[in-house]
Scaffold this motif. Structure first.
Motif, short mmCIF file in Angstrom:
data_model
loop_
_atom_site.label_atom_id
_atom_site.label_comp_id
_atom_site.label_asym_id
_atom_site.label_seq_id
_atom_site.Cartn_x
_atom_site.Cartn_y
_atom_site.Cartn_z
N TYR A 55 0.83 -1.20 0.00
CA TYR A 55 0.00 0.00 0.00
C TYR A 55 0.87 1.26 0.00
CZ TYR A 55 -3.54 3.39 1.34
OH TYR A 55 -4.37 4.48 1.38
N ALA A 56 1.86 1.29 0.85
CA ALA A 56 2.74 2.47 0.94
C ALA A 56 3.51 2.69 -0.36
CB ALA A 56 3.72 2.31 2.11
N TRP A 57 3.95 1.62 -1.00
CA TRP A 57 4.68 1.76 -2.26
C TRP A 57 3.77 2.26 -3.38
CZ3 TRP A 57 6.94 -3.85 -1.98
CH2 TRP A 57 7.91 -3.91 -0.97
N MET A 59 0.92 3.83 -3.15
CA MET A 59 0.42 5.19 -2.88
C MET A 59 1.54 6.23 -2.93
SD MET A 59 -2.76 4.78 -2.70
CE MET A 59 -3.19 6.43 -2.23
N TYR A 61 3.92 6.62 -0.63
CA TYR A 61 4.33 7.05 0.71
C TYR A 61 5.74 6.60 1.04
CZ TYR A 61 -0.70 7.84 1.32
OH TYR A 61 -1.99 8.26 1.17
N GLU A 62 6.17 5.49 0.45
CA GLU A 62 7.50 4.95 0.67
C GLU A 62 8.09 4.51 -0.67
OE1 GLU A 62 7.48 1.80 3.56
OE2 GLU A 62 6.40 3.00 5.03
N THR A 63 9.40 4.42 -0.72
CA THR A 63 10.09 3.94 -1.91
C THR A 63 10.07 2.41 -1.91
OG1 THR A 63 11.52 5.86 -1.86
CG2 THR A 63 12.27 3.99 -3.16
#
Length: 84
Positions: A55-57, A59, A61-63
């Protein structure tokens, strides 16, 4: 790719987060025709990652891990095409 491999990828695309389900399942259904066995194996490895990481990748939000940058970029491009 065999029918069994496709079924496994489809099942693995069903996640514990609805936010991922609505992205990963349509992505797979539309793009799977372009997967050879190697790419299918790489995508399976991508799907083994934890939901919060995926999800973070996706979206932004994170690499993402370097080995998954291609899939993350392709999924983001897929999303952008669908919302425009």
């Amino acid at each position: 790719m065999t029918e069994e491999q496709l079924k496994k990828l489809h099942w693995a695309s069903r996640r514990g987060m609805l936010e991922l389900d609505v992205v990963l399942i349509p992505y797979l259904e539309e793009e799977v025709c372009q997967f050879d066995e190697g790419k299918a194996a790489e995508y399976a490895k991508f799907l083994e990652q934890d939901d919060p990481d995926l999800y973070a990748w996706i979206m932004g939000y994170e690499t993402p891990k370097p080995e998954f940058e291609g899939f993350v970029a392709a999924i983001r491009e897929f999303i952008n095409k669908k919302i425009q």
